[in-house]
Design an enzyme around this catalytic site. Structure first.
Site, PDB file in Angstrom:
ATOM      1  N   GLU A 204       0.811  -1.215   0.000  1.00 33.74           N
ATOM      2  CA  GLU A 204       0.000   0.000   0.000  1.00 33.74           C
ATOM      3  C   GLU A 204       0.847   1.269   0.000  1.00 33.74           C
ATOM      4  O   GLU A 204       0.346   2.353   0.263  1.00 33.74           O
ATOM      5  CB  GLU A 204      -0.964  -0.028   1.187  1.00 33.74           C
ATOM      6  CG  GLU A 204      -1.922  -1.211   1.090  1.00 33.74           C
ATOM      7  CD  GLU A 204      -2.957  -1.237   2.190  1.00 33.74           C
ATOM      8  OE1 GLU A 204      -2.912  -0.365   3.080  1.00 33.74           O
ATOM      9  OE2 GLU A 204      -3.811  -2.133   2.155  1.00 33.74           O
ATOM     10  N   LYS A 336     -15.592  -1.653   2.018  1.00 34.00           N
ATOM     11  CA  LYS A 336     -14.824  -2.085   0.852  1.00 34.00           C
ATOM     12  C   LYS A 336     -15.808  -2.648  -0.163  1.00 34.00           C
ATOM     13  O   LYS A 336     -16.475  -3.653   0.105  1.00 34.00           O
ATOM     14  CB  LYS A 336     -13.805  -3.156   1.242  1.00 34.00           C
ATOM     15  CG  LYS A 336     -12.705  -2.677   2.173  1.00 34.00           C
ATOM     16  CD  LYS A 336     -11.832  -3.845   2.617  1.00 34.00           C
ATOM     17  CE  LYS A 336     -10.632  -3.377   3.424  1.00 34.00           C
ATOM     18  NZ  LYS A 336      -9.859  -4.530   3.977  1.00 34.00           N
TER      19      LYS A 336
END
EC number: 4.2.1.11
Length: 424
Positions: A204, A336
């Protein structure tokens, strides 16, 4: 004029070099929407199923079956329907799949089509996606939760916890928040290098140094915030994503990097101690996904002071969220889109949270693409918070850059959530 005339799905690669699904939806008036589906590394057991092909191709991770489902069976079912009928289209796909977890057609096929339909309809209406989905009230720019040190399943290092984040609540705009985050990120790079640590980045975009404890990582971040010219606990707060399910074994939390094993109650106390010692205002997945007693203990200890976010716990599923609300567990949900697999269900989860005075945090996955849809959805839902990684890697920065564009487009109507997200 907004009837769906064609669906073209394809297999592309995500930020980890793994296949994922991208979908183009075409409408009668010539409008087109494109969406690419993200993928997670640490996934909850209760998530919707990401359909993979198996076999030798792409080491079993190909998505040709999901692509075929979108191009044929799904198109046959929704072709000719107006793209503005989002709920109807999503429900048709869910019923067509016929399983509780979208395992037949694949959540990656269904979600790709669902998001592409919304983007095509937005283009046809002449509106940006955040305005089309959120209406006239969509004007709140989210505080970014920037993952600047990676551990756990997102990095090859001994750190047990998965993410150490900074939240620039003291900014006045999203553009300023991004600048603050960038300055701390680059200061942290120098601090780590000066102490002999590597400055490689994880999935990330955060650094993945060989640190052994949460405290060591937090100390580095606090020092970097100060050296960048900001005040920890005033300008910038901290957040954790423990991803505790990943190290929950035989009913205990095994912190291998720290060399200790904790019962649920002790784990809750440890997290509460960290939150008291450091300017932490958010802890995600502090307990394992099915350790409801542990979650209750943590909520009782810290729930009135800090945000306790359920990711693997709730998996963007309104039914599991309602269970948590009823039990008084956590006080926030991570959202999500690919955990649940359709735009309609995603929006329902956010609405369920807000009605119960739970916060909602829009989130990326560790396997991302250049698609920036979640930036628009964060504004559309007035979430006030977004997780989309660190200040490096184009797949992460695409979302920050889109938020800057949205803020510019909103002009004086734009509001930055800032300190309004702080509990207690």
């Amino acid at each position: 004029m907004t009837a769906i005339t064609d669906i073209i799905a394809r297999e592309i690669l995500d930020s980890r070099g793994n296949p994922t699904v991208e979908v183009d939806v075409y409408l009668e008036d010539g409008s087109m929407g494109r969406a690419a589906v993200p993928s997670g590394a640490s996934t909850g057991a209760h998530e919707a199923v990401e359909l993979r092909d198996g076999g030798k191709r792409y080491l079993g991770k190909g998505v040709e079956k999901a692509v075929e489902a979108a191009n044929t069976e799904i198109f046959d079912a929704i072709g000719g329907i107006d793209a503005e009928n989002q709920i109807q289209i999503d429900n048709i796909m869910i019923e067509l799949d016929g399983t509780p977890n979208k395992s037949r057609l694949g959540a990656n096929a269904i979600l790709g089509v669902s998001l592409a339909v919304a983007k095509a309809a937005a283009q046809a209406s002449g509106l940006p996606l955040y305005r089309y989905v959120g209406g006239a009230s969509a004007s709140l720019l989210p505080v970014p939760m920037m993952n600047i040190i990676n551990g756990g399943a997102h990095a090859d290092n001994p750190i047990d916890f998965q993410e150490f984040m900074i939240l620039p609540v003291g900014a006045d705009t999203i553009a300023e928040a991004v600048r603050m985050g960038s300055e701390v990120f680059h200061t942290l790079r120098k601090e780590l290098a000066a102490q002999g640590h590597n400055t490689n980045v994880g999935d990330e975009g955060g650094f993945a140094p060989g640190l052994k404890s949460a405290s060591e990582a937090l100390d580095f971040i606090v020092k970097s915030v100060e050296k960048a010219g900001y005040k920890p606990g005033e300008d910038i707060y901290l957040g954790l994503d423990c991803a505790s399910t990943e190290f929950f074994k035989d009913g205990k939390y095994v912190l291998e990097g720290e060399g200790r094993t904790l019962e649920s109650g002790a784990m809750a106390e440890y997290l509460a101690e960290l939150a008291a010692k450091y300017p932490i205002i958010s802890i995600e997945d502090g307990m394992a996904e099915d350790d409801w007693d542990g979650w209750k203990a943590l909520t009782d200890l810290a729930g009135k002071k800090i945000q306790l976010v359920g990711d693997d716990l709730f998996v963007t599923n309104s039914a599991r969220l309602r269970d948590g609300i009823r039990m008084g567990v956590a006080n926030s949900i991570l959202v999500k889109v690919n955990q649940i697999g359709s735009l309609t269900e995603t929006l329902d989860a956010v609405n369920t949270a807000h009605k119960a005075a739970y916060t909602a945090v829009m989130s990326h996955r560790s396997g991302e693409t250049e698609d920036s849809t979640i930036a628009d959805l964060a504004v559309a839902t007035n979430c006030g918070q977004i997780k989309t990684g660190s200040l490096s890697r184009s797949d992460r920065l695409a979302k920050y850059n889109q938020l800057i564009r949205i803020e510019e487009g909103l002009g004086p109507q734009a509001q930055y959530a800032g300190r309004s997200i702080i509990r207690g």
